[in-house]
Motif scaffolding. Structure first.
Motif, PDB file in Angstrom:
ATOM      1  N   GLU A   1      10.087   0.570 -40.921  1.00 18.36           N
ATOM      2  CA  GLU A   1       9.307   1.719 -40.455  1.00 18.36           C
ATOM      3  C   GLU A   1       9.743   2.991 -41.174  1.00 18.36           C
ATOM      4  O   GLU A   1       8.911   3.781 -41.619  1.00 18.36           O
ATOM      5  N   THR A   2      11.035   3.189 -41.299  1.00 15.32           N
ATOM      6  CA  THR A   2      11.551   4.395 -41.936  1.00 15.32           C
ATOM      7  C   THR A   2      11.129   4.475 -43.394  1.00 15.32           C
ATOM      8  O   THR A   2      10.563   5.484 -43.835  1.00 15.32           O
ATOM      9  N   PHE A   3      11.387   3.416 -44.152  1.00 14.69           N
ATOM     10  CA  PHE A   3      11.036   3.440 -45.569  1.00 14.69           C
ATOM     11  C   PHE A   3       9.532   3.350 -45.773  1.00 14.69           C
ATOM     12  O   PHE A   3       8.992   3.956 -46.690  1.00 14.69           O
ATOM     13  N   GLY A   4       8.851   2.626 -44.919  1.00 16.77           N
ATOM     14  CA  GLY A   4       7.400   2.545 -45.001  1.00 16.77           C
ATOM     15  C   GLY A   4       6.740   3.889 -44.767  1.00 16.77           C
ATOM     16  O   GLY A   4       5.779   4.255 -45.444  1.00 16.77           O
ATOM     17  N   ARG A   5       7.266   4.638 -43.818  1.00 14.83           N
ATOM     18  CA  ARG A   5       6.712   5.964 -43.536  1.00 14.83           C
ATOM     19  C   ARG A   5       6.911   6.878 -44.739  1.00 14.83           C
ATOM     20  O   ARG A   5       6.018   7.642 -45.103  1.00 14.83           O
ATOM     21  N   ILE A   6       8.051   6.791 -45.380  1.00 16.69           N
ATOM     22  CA  ILE A   6       8.324   7.634 -46.549  1.00 16.69           C
ATOM     23  C   ILE A   6       7.375   7.270 -47.692  1.00 16.69           C
ATOM     24  O   ILE A   6       6.812   8.146 -48.350  1.00 16.69           O
TER      25      ILE A   6
END
Length: 166
Positions: free
Chosen positions: A60-65
């Motif tokens: 989620e964190t890297f996908g959002r970025i």
């Protein structure tokens, strides 16, 4: 589905009630089934569940970025409460540290359950966002209840206030 738009989410609609019912049944079944296992197996199931949270938190964190590069930087930070609860549940289920267990238990049961009851979703059933939301929040609820019901963690005096302070 090419060009189709997912229907809007409607709170207290049949799909919302169905999702809540499935989460409740899954929680009851998993907790009841795991209580029947030996402690070594209970710990292993907890670690598998915790690994899922770490994986989803990182995705989620890297996908959002990557996906939302056009949004303000504040929206790319992983500071959504339920995202942080996923990380805390990972720590609680893997390491069983008292502070993480308390924060996971009290945090999930106060805020993430509220998210299940009154979700802030745009797309309704059968969108991917609908499934991701209810599966993720349902697993948070299961993890919070897994700690005392299956792993036999018990809150200490003032754990609720410490969790609130954190």
């Amino acid at each position: 589905m090419t060009g189709e738009i997912a229907p809007l989410f409607v709170r207290w609609s049949l799909p919302h009630w169905a999702a809540l019912g499935i989460v409740a049944l899954a929680a009851g079944g998993i907790l009841w089934g795991c209580r029947r296992l030996r402690m070594e197996s209970r710990l292993l199931v907890g670690k598998v569940l915790g690994s899922f949270f770490l994986l989803t938190f990182l995705m989620e964190t890297f996908g959002r970025i990557v996906r939302e590069h056009w949004e303000p930087w504040q929206d790319r930070l992983p500071l959504h409460f339920c995202s942080l609860m996923a990380l805390v549940c990972f720590i609680a289920l893997w390491f069983r540290t008292p502070w993480a267990c308390a924060v996971a238990y009290f945090g999930v049961l106060t805020a993430s359950v509220q998210g299940l009851i009154t979700p802030m979703l745009h797309d309704g059933f059968p969108s991917a966002a609908f499934f991701v939301f209810f599966i993720g929040h349902g697993l948070l609820l299961i993890s919070a209840l897994y700690l005392p019901a299956v792993l036999q963690w018990r809150a200490r005096p003032w754990d609720d206030m410490r969790a609130l302070g954190l």
